[in-house]
Motif scaffolding. Structure first.
Motif, PDB file in Angstrom:
ATOM      1  N   ASP A  13       0.921  -1.160  -0.020  1.00 25.96           N
ATOM      2  CA  ASP A  13       0.039  -0.047   0.079  1.00 25.96           C
ATOM      3  C   ASP A  13       1.003   1.334  -0.102  1.00 25.96           C
ATOM      4  OD1 ASP A  13      -2.233  -1.445  -0.033  1.00 25.96           O
ATOM      5  OD2 ASP A  13      -2.441  -1.517   2.310  1.00 25.96           O
ATOM      6  N   ILE A  14       1.889   1.119   0.087  1.00 24.49           N
ATOM      7  CA  ILE A  14       3.065   2.394   0.493  1.00 24.49           C
ATOM      8  C   ILE A  14       3.716   2.565  -1.151  1.00 24.49           C
ATOM      9  CG2 ILE A  14       5.080   3.010   1.035  1.00 24.49           C
ATOM     10  CD1 ILE A  14       4.943   1.180   3.397  1.00 24.49           C
ATOM     11  N   PRO A  15       3.196   3.684  -1.758  1.00 21.78           N
ATOM     12  CA  PRO A  15       3.838   4.285  -3.178  1.00 21.78           C
ATOM     13  C   PRO A  15       5.354   3.668  -2.940  1.00 21.78           C
ATOM     14  CG  PRO A  15       2.595   6.016  -1.885  1.00 21.78           C
ATOM     15  CD  PRO A  15       2.608   4.983  -0.753  1.00 21.78           C
ATOM     16  N   GLU A  16       5.656   3.191  -4.285  1.00 21.92           N
ATOM     17  CA  GLU A  16       6.851   2.701  -4.353  1.00 21.92           C
ATOM     18  C   GLU A  16       7.969   3.502  -4.222  1.00 21.92           C
ATOM     19  OE1 GLU A  16       9.082  -0.106  -7.715  1.00 21.92           O
ATOM     20  OE2 GLU A  16       7.064   0.193  -7.874  1.00 21.92           O
ATOM     21  N   ALA A  17       7.991   4.723  -4.634  1.00 21.41           N
ATOM     22  CA  ALA A  17       9.022   5.682  -4.319  1.00 21.41           C
ATOM     23  C   ALA A  17       9.184   6.131  -2.795  1.00 21.41           C
ATOM     24  CB  ALA A  17       8.451   7.086  -4.997  1.00 21.41           C
ATOM     25  N   ASP A  18       8.354   5.865  -1.772  1.00 20.99           N
ATOM     26  CA  ASP A  18       8.153   5.990  -0.591  1.00 20.99           C
ATOM     27  C   ASP A  18       8.638   4.986   0.173  1.00 20.99           C
ATOM     28  OD1 ASP A  18       7.320   8.386  -1.098  1.00 20.99           O
ATOM     29  OD2 ASP A  18       5.145   8.052  -0.611  1.00 20.99           O
ATOM     30  N   ARG A  19       8.753   3.830  -0.281  1.00 29.65           N
ATOM     31  CA  ARG A  19       8.971   2.546   0.754  1.00 29.65           C
ATOM     32  C   ARG A  19      10.260   2.376   1.198  1.00 29.65           C
ATOM     33  NH1 ARG A  19       6.696  -1.816  -3.924  1.00 29.65           N
ATOM     34  NH2 ARG A  19       4.530  -1.491  -3.489  1.00 29.65           N
ATOM     35  N   ASP A  20      11.387   3.035   0.663  1.00 29.39           N
ATOM     36  CA  ASP A  20      12.725   2.827   1.051  1.00 29.39           C
ATOM     37  C   ASP A  20      12.781   3.931   2.407  1.00 29.39           C
ATOM     38  OD1 ASP A  20      13.849   1.018  -0.452  1.00 29.39           O
ATOM     39  OD2 ASP A  20      14.880   2.729  -1.723  1.00 29.39           O
ATOM     40  N   GLU A  21      11.893   4.985   2.493  1.00 26.38           N
ATOM     41  CA  GLU A  21      12.027   6.078   3.584  1.00 26.38           C
ATOM     42  C   GLU A  21      11.202   5.482   4.504  1.00 26.38           C
ATOM     43  OE1 GLU A  21      10.235  10.379   4.083  1.00 26.38           O
ATOM     44  OE2 GLU A  21      11.304  10.063   2.301  1.00 26.38           O
ATOM     45  N   ARG A  22       9.952   4.886   4.344  1.00 25.77           N
ATOM     46  CA  ARG A  22       8.860   4.549   5.373  1.00 25.77           C
ATOM     47  C   ARG A  22       8.914   2.974   5.957  1.00 25.77           C
ATOM     48  NH1 ARG A  22       3.244   5.651   2.866  1.00 25.77           N
ATOM     49  NH2 ARG A  22       2.721   4.848   5.027  1.00 25.77           N
ATOM     50  N   ALA A  23       9.727   2.313   5.135  1.00 23.39           N
ATOM     51  CA  ALA A  23       9.524   0.774   5.608  1.00 23.39           C
ATOM     52  C   ALA A  23      11.027   0.092   5.449  1.00 23.39           C
ATOM     53  CB  ALA A  23       8.555  -0.081   4.806  1.00 23.39           C
ATOM     54  N   ALA A  24      11.253  -0.718   6.583  1.00 17.79           N
ATOM     55  CA  ALA A  24      12.360  -1.483   6.428  1.00 17.79           C
ATOM     56  C   ALA A  24      11.970  -2.921   6.496  1.00 17.79           C
ATOM     57  CB  ALA A  24      13.052  -1.429   7.966  1.00 17.79           C
ATOM     58  N   LEU A  25      12.217  -3.656   5.409  1.00 17.32           N
ATOM     59  CA  LEU A  25      11.600  -5.067   5.016  1.00 17.32           C
ATOM     60  C   LEU A  25      13.034  -5.989   4.871  1.00 17.32           C
ATOM     61  CD1 LEU A  25       9.614  -7.045   3.945  1.00 17.32           C
ATOM     62  CD2 LEU A  25       9.805  -5.958   1.806  1.00 17.32           C
ATOM     63  N   SER A  26      13.056  -6.780   5.454  1.00 26.83           N
ATOM     64  CA  SER A  26      14.002  -8.031   5.238  1.00 26.83           C
ATOM     65  C   SER A  26      13.179  -9.328   5.025  1.00 26.83           C
ATOM     66  CB  SER A  26      14.756  -8.432   6.632  1.00 26.83           C
ATOM     67  OG  SER A  26      14.073  -8.931   7.688  1.00 26.83           O
ATOM     68  N   SER A  27      13.812 -10.495   5.073  1.00 22.61           N
ATOM     69  CA  SER A  27      13.064 -11.692   4.439  1.00 22.61           C
ATOM     70  C   SER A  27      12.305 -12.210   5.376  1.00 22.61           C
ATOM     71  CB  SER A  27      14.240 -12.615   4.275  1.00 22.61           C
ATOM     72  OG  SER A  27      15.088 -13.115   5.290  1.00 22.61           O
ATOM     73  N   ASP A  28      12.389 -11.633   6.808  1.00 22.66           N
ATOM     74  CA  ASP A  28      11.574 -12.266   8.095  1.00 22.66           C
ATOM     75  C   ASP A  28      10.856 -11.370   8.663  1.00 22.66           C
ATOM     76  OD1 ASP A  28      12.081 -14.961   7.928  1.00 22.66           O
ATOM     77  OD2 ASP A  28      14.418 -14.347   8.109  1.00 22.66           O
ATOM     78  N   GLN A  29      11.279 -10.041   8.650  1.00 22.12           N
ATOM     79  CA  GLN A  29      10.635  -8.816   9.335  1.00 22.12           C
ATOM     80  C   GLN A  29      10.364  -7.568   8.711  1.00 22.12           C
ATOM     81  OE1 GLN A  29      14.107  -8.317  12.433  1.00 22.12           O
ATOM     82  NE2 GLN A  29      13.085  -9.629  13.605  1.00 22.12           N
ATOM     83  N   CYS A  30       9.451  -6.786   8.953  1.00 31.16           N
ATOM     84  CA  CYS A  30       9.293  -5.492   8.451  1.00 31.16           C
ATOM     85  C   CYS A  30       8.789  -4.504   9.313  1.00 31.16           C
ATOM     86  CB  CYS A  30       7.968  -5.900   7.428  1.00 31.16           C
ATOM     87  SG  CYS A  30       7.435  -4.446   6.382  1.00 31.16           S
TER      88      CYS A  30
END
Length: 152
Positions: A13-30
């Motif tokens: 749901d996060i715009p792709e351009a904002d994902r790096d700034e708003r989210a931290a995603l790994s293979s097991d955690q977010c």
């Protein structure tokens, strides 16, 4: 066999351009917006007449305290003795009605194993399948539908 999503539904749901700034995603955690916490678990569905379950890799949301506790124990032997964490399913699996926000328990497993997602009893088709099991024909149906339509 297992299928699943690379991220919780809220991440998409996060715009792709904002994902790096708003989210931290790994293979097991977010973590999203420093206030929404997700862990990836395994939702096993027994397959009748088989020793191996069908597994949905399923993202769940947990409280910040549960997320921190799970993170603290991530590399700790004996972590499977931890009480289960209350969780909400956050993977949009191909079921009607939808699977978002189904109540669940997340049970930590030994080192090297993803936690288990156990749904609370309900009349939802996914909860019924987890409780009652499915046939190999149903596994084939799930896999074909998921691969054909890009679901999961």
């Amino acid at each position: 066999m297992s299928l699943g999503s690379p991220a919780p539904a809220a991440w998409f749901d996060i715009p792709e351009a904002d994902r790096d700034e708003r989210a931290a995603l790994s293979s097991d955690q977010c973590i999203i917006d420093d206030e929404h916490f997700f862990l990836l678990g395994q939702l096993h569905i027994p397959v009748l007449n088989s020793d191996q379950p069908f597994t949905w890799l399923t993202w769940v949301s947990v409280s910040e305290a549960s997320f921190c506790r799970a993170s603290d124990l991530w590399h700790t032997k004996g972590r499977e003795s931890e009480p289960p964490y209350f969780a909400w399913v956050q993977s949009a699996l191909p079921y009607l009605p939808g699977t978002l926000n189904l109540k669940a328990a997340l049970r930590t497993q030994p080192l090297g194993e993803r936690p288990l997602v156990q749904l609370e009893p309900s009349e939802h088709p996914l909860a019924l399948e987890q409780h009652n099991g499915i046939t190999m024909a149903r596994v084939q149906e799930i896999v074909e539908r998921s691969l054909h339509f890009g679901a999961a």
